[in-house]
Design a protein around this motif. Sequence first.
Motif, PDB file in Angstrom:
ATOM      1  N   LEU A  65       2.121  -6.266   4.611  1.00 56.95           N
ATOM      2  CA  LEU A  65       1.675  -5.119   5.393  1.00 56.95           C
ATOM      3  C   LEU A  65       2.689  -3.982   5.344  1.00 56.95           C
ATOM      4  N   ALA A  66       3.972  -4.314   5.460  1.00 56.39           N
ATOM      5  CA  ALA A  66       5.016  -3.290   5.463  1.00 56.39           C
ATOM      6  C   ALA A  66       5.139  -2.607   4.103  1.00 56.39           C
ATOM      7  N   LEU A  67       5.143  -3.394   3.030  1.00 58.75           N
ATOM      8  CA  LEU A  67       5.258  -2.808   1.699  1.00 58.75           C
ATOM      9  C   LEU A  67       4.043  -1.952   1.360  1.00 58.75           C
ATOM     10  N   LEU A  70       4.260   1.304   3.158  1.00 55.83           N
ATOM     11  CA  LEU A  70       5.211   2.206   2.517  1.00 55.83           C
ATOM     12  C   LEU A  70       4.566   2.905   1.313  1.00 55.83           C
ATOM     13  N   MET A  71       3.801   2.148   0.537  1.00 55.87           N
ATOM     14  CA  MET A  71       3.092   2.747  -0.600  1.00 55.87           C
ATOM     15  C   MET A  71       2.111   3.821  -0.130  1.00 55.87           C
ATOM     16  N   VAL A  72       1.364   3.516   0.926  1.00 56.84           N
ATOM     17  CA  VAL A  72       0.387   4.467   1.462  1.00 56.84           C
ATOM     18  C   VAL A  72       1.095   5.720   1.968  1.00 56.84           C
ATOM     19  N   ILE A  99       3.139   0.184   8.821  1.00 55.05           N
ATOM     20  CA  ILE A  99       4.514  -0.302   8.939  1.00 55.05           C
ATOM     21  C   ILE A  99       4.816  -0.689  10.388  1.00 55.05           C
ATOM     22  N   ALA A 100       4.372   0.142  11.338  1.00 58.84           N
ATOM     23  CA  ALA A 100       4.586  -0.161  12.752  1.00 58.84           C
ATOM     24  C   ALA A 100       3.835  -1.435  13.150  1.00 58.84           C
ATOM     25  N   SER A 101       2.621  -1.618  12.607  1.00 62.59           N
ATOM     26  CA  SER A 101       1.845  -2.825  12.911  1.00 62.59           C
ATOM     27  C   SER A 101       2.535  -4.077  12.393  1.00 62.59           C
ATOM     28  N   ALA A 102       3.299  -3.920  11.315  1.00 57.71           N
ATOM     29  CA  ALA A 102       4.009  -5.068  10.761  1.00 57.71           C
ATOM     30  C   ALA A 102       5.140  -5.523  11.683  1.00 57.71           C
ATOM     31  N   ILE A 103       5.606  -4.630  12.541  1.00 59.07           N
ATOM     32  CA  ILE A 103       6.696  -4.969  13.468  1.00 59.07           C
ATOM     33  C   ILE A 103       6.187  -5.754  14.664  1.00 59.07           C
TER      34      ILE A 103
END
Length: 218
Positions: A65-67, A70-72, A99-103
């Motif tokens: 999800l984080a990677l 970042l691409m998006v 990225i925030a959702s991945a946290i």
Amino acid sequence: MAQETEFDTAAAVTRSMLGWGVVAGPFYLVVGLVLALTRDGFDFSRHPLSVLMLGDLGWMQVTNLALSGLMVLVAGVGMARAHARGTGIGVGVYGAAMIASAIFPPDPMPGFPPGQDGATTPSMSGVLHLAFGAIGFVSLGVAALLLGRWFARRGEGRAAVWSRAAGVVVLVGFVGGVALGPAGVAGLWLAVVAGFAWLLLASVSMYMTVPHPVVARR
């Protein structure tokens, strides 16, 4: 001779950024599907990919999800550089929200992780995960609608239609999925797939509008 070797660095960077918009969706979905097929208890008819963040192997989906986010985010910057500022901001917000959702992992759902029998009391992490998801999908849907207007101004009627249609599907799919709870997981799947399909097509379309970095090949 100088004209033949002139290189437009700004155009090259913009094209490179838009390329990540092509990669992001397939990367996220392929990795997510592999994890879903190999994790005990995951049910495509009941669970969104986000629940794969839970459990001992949850770090894999967190990384995915984080990677992907970042691409998006990079693709959004590329769209803004390609003179679709509103769309670029919307896509960038979607990437940042991923990225925030991945946290903040979601709350467990019935059946996942294995042994989870019923719904749990909403946690702060689960609420924040849903909130960032809402921000992201609304931003993505609006970005698609704005790109439809951008295409229309350029006289690209068919592109304007599919972009606007994708925006509506993303918004309706997400809102319907959340409103229906566990029964609306199909709406969430629809929003995810339609959103990434739109991002891929939009990135390719905008890539083609950016002048070739080698001036002599324009």
